[in-house]
Motif scaffolding. Structure first.
Motif, mmCIF file in Angstrom:
data_model
loop_
_atom_site.group_PDB
_atom_site.id
_atom_site.type_symbol
_atom_site.label_atom_id
_atom_site.label_comp_id
_atom_site.label_asym_id
_atom_site.label_seq_id
_atom_site.Cartn_x
_atom_site.Cartn_y
_atom_site.Cartn_z
ATOM 1 N N UNK A 1 1.000 -1.221 -0.221
ATOM 2 C CA UNK A 1 0.029 -0.211 -0.058
ATOM 3 C C UNK A 1 0.950 1.239 0.250
ATOM 4 N N UNK A 2 1.933 1.389 0.680
ATOM 5 C CA UNK A 2 2.932 2.334 1.074
ATOM 6 C C UNK A 2 3.402 2.529 -0.343
ATOM 7 N N UNK A 3 3.953 1.585 -1.096
ATOM 8 C CA UNK A 3 4.592 1.572 -2.439
ATOM 9 C C UNK A 3 3.777 2.236 -3.394
ATOM 10 N N UNK A 4 2.340 1.828 -3.428
ATOM 11 C CA UNK A 4 1.527 2.402 -4.366
ATOM 12 C C UNK A 4 1.199 3.730 -4.265
ATOM 13 N N UNK A 5 1.036 4.007 -2.668
ATOM 14 C CA UNK A 5 0.775 5.579 -2.417
ATOM 15 C C UNK A 5 2.203 6.554 -2.961
ATOM 16 N N UNK A 6 3.247 6.180 -2.714
ATOM 17 C CA UNK A 6 4.356 6.853 -3.054
ATOM 18 C C UNK A 6 4.389 6.946 -4.717
ATOM 19 N N UNK A 7 4.050 5.648 -5.379
ATOM 20 C CA UNK A 7 3.939 5.742 -6.894
ATOM 21 C C UNK A 7 2.984 6.598 -7.328
ATOM 22 N N UNK A 8 1.799 6.740 -6.853
ATOM 23 C CA UNK A 8 0.761 7.480 -7.359
ATOM 24 C C UNK A 8 0.903 8.940 -7.157
ATOM 25 N N UNK A 9 1.435 9.400 -5.990
ATOM 26 C CA UNK A 9 1.772 10.704 -5.586
ATOM 27 C C UNK A 9 2.938 11.275 -6.839
ATOM 28 N N UNK A 10 3.917 10.390 -7.052
ATOM 29 C CA UNK A 10 4.824 10.815 -7.895
ATOM 30 C C UNK A 10 4.699 10.851 -9.384
ATOM 31 N N UNK A 11 3.305 10.467 -9.674
ATOM 32 C CA UNK A 11 2.849 10.649 -11.253
ATOM 33 C C UNK A 11 2.952 11.900 -11.656
ATOM 34 N N UNK A 12 2.795 12.872 -11.006
ATOM 35 C CA UNK A 12 2.841 14.342 -11.376
ATOM 36 C C UNK A 12 4.374 14.534 -11.863
ATOM 37 N N UNK A 13 5.312 13.930 -11.418
ATOM 38 C CA UNK A 13 6.671 14.186 -11.608
ATOM 39 C C UNK A 13 7.227 13.697 -12.990
ATOM 40 N N UNK B 1 6.610 12.273 -17.278
ATOM 41 C CA UNK B 1 5.691 12.399 -18.525
ATOM 42 C C UNK B 1 4.604 11.332 -18.652
ATOM 43 N N UNK B 2 5.204 10.069 -18.341
ATOM 44 C CA UNK B 2 3.979 8.719 -18.316
ATOM 45 C C UNK B 2 3.033 9.220 -17.187
ATOM 46 N N UNK B 3 3.431 9.515 -16.218
ATOM 47 C CA UNK B 3 2.346 9.846 -15.069
ATOM 48 C C UNK B 3 1.603 10.630 -15.438
ATOM 49 N N UNK B 4 1.829 11.865 -16.207
ATOM 50 C CA UNK B 4 0.979 13.031 -16.592
ATOM 51 C C UNK B 4 -0.008 12.463 -17.407
#
Length: 268
Positions: free
Chosen positions: A223-235, A237-240
């Motif tokens: 859960x912590x890994x996913x949360x971190x990865x989701x929050x980092x999506x804005x950083x 190009x793929x995440x954006x």
């Protein structure tokens, strides 16, 4: 004897070897705010499923639906490992009743919007209480939040005052055609109404927004890994690109207790 020892050694070796976890089932529940086919929903959320699959190092299988009762039944059974919930009351009930874990909450302000025509004559929110009010189906979050807001204002509309509709998109149409005086919709529909010259007269109190939740079977580490990865999506190009595709500005940790408190306010 040699045969017995060989079998025993193989058994021990198998037990010690890592066993790959089963695929992660990722449910999508969009609710009645939008009208999209199964294929359109699958295409919309597949990049997010692939992204989370890389984070978990496991295949994430997507299952999309607009059938909220079915989604809630599957959450009660614990069938979904992950779920993206557009109506936040779905996530709230899973957190409160089925011990699902909040992974992340979408960024943004969320509330029930009370919309009126631009030629309205209302002076204060209480003035809408005796009027004809259009809202999505009674089980929807917007309907429940609207009714709770009116309750806090000291009013409860009579059955003959309420016009329910299957999709939120139909609420502004009912105002345009003067089938209703007031409409209750989510922010997306409210913004579209304002662009057409309509008015958002007032809003309910702020509500917890869309979220991704995880089954109690999932480890806190995952859960912590996913949360971190989701929050980092804005950083990235793929995440954006993924965020733009699913209509989310970004993610924040959120607070599970706020979802539970919302249910108490709604009287659910």
């Amino acid at each position: 004897m040699r045969h017995i020892l060989l079998v025993g050694a193989l058994a021990l070796a198998f037990a010690a070897s890592p066993v790959r976890a089963a695929n992660v089932l990722f449910g999508i529940a969009e609710g009645v705010a939008e009208q999209a086919s199964f294929g359109e929903l699958q295409d919309k959320y597949q990049p997010l499923a692939d992204y989370l699959g890389r984070v978990l190092k496991n295949k994430v299988t997507l299952e999309s639906s607009q059938n909220i009762p079915s989604a809630m039944a599957n959450l009660q059974k614990g069938r979904f490992d992950l779920m993206f919930c557009r109506p936040s009351n779905v996530a709230a009930k899973a957190i409160r009743d089925n011990k699902y874990q909040l992974v992340a909450m979408a960024k943004g302000d969320f509330a029930a919007n009370f919309i009126v025509r631009k030629d309205h004559s209302f002076k204060k929110p209480e003035d809408i209480l005796p009027m004809i009010i259009a809202m999505p189906e009674g089980s929807s979050l917007m309907a429940k939040a609207g009714l709770a807001t009116m309750r806090d204002m000291g009013g409860k509309p009579k059955p003959e005052q309420v016009r329910y509709t299957r999709y939120q998109e139909a609420v502004p149409f009912m105002l345009e055609k003067q089938f209703a005086d007031v409409g209750i919709v989510a922010p997306v529909q409210a913004k579209a109404w304002e662009k057409k010259g309509g008015v958002v007269f007032f809003k309910s109190k702020k509500l917890p927004f869309w979220s991704i939740i995880a089954s109690p079977r999932m480890s806190r580490a995952d859960v912590d890994k996913m949360q971190k990865a989701l929050i980092e999506m804005e950083s990235s190009d793929e995440g954006k690109k993924i965020l733009a595709k699913i209509g989310v500005k970004g993610w924040v940790p959120g607070k599970a207790q706020e979802y539970v408190e919302m249910l108490s306010w709604l009287g659910v």
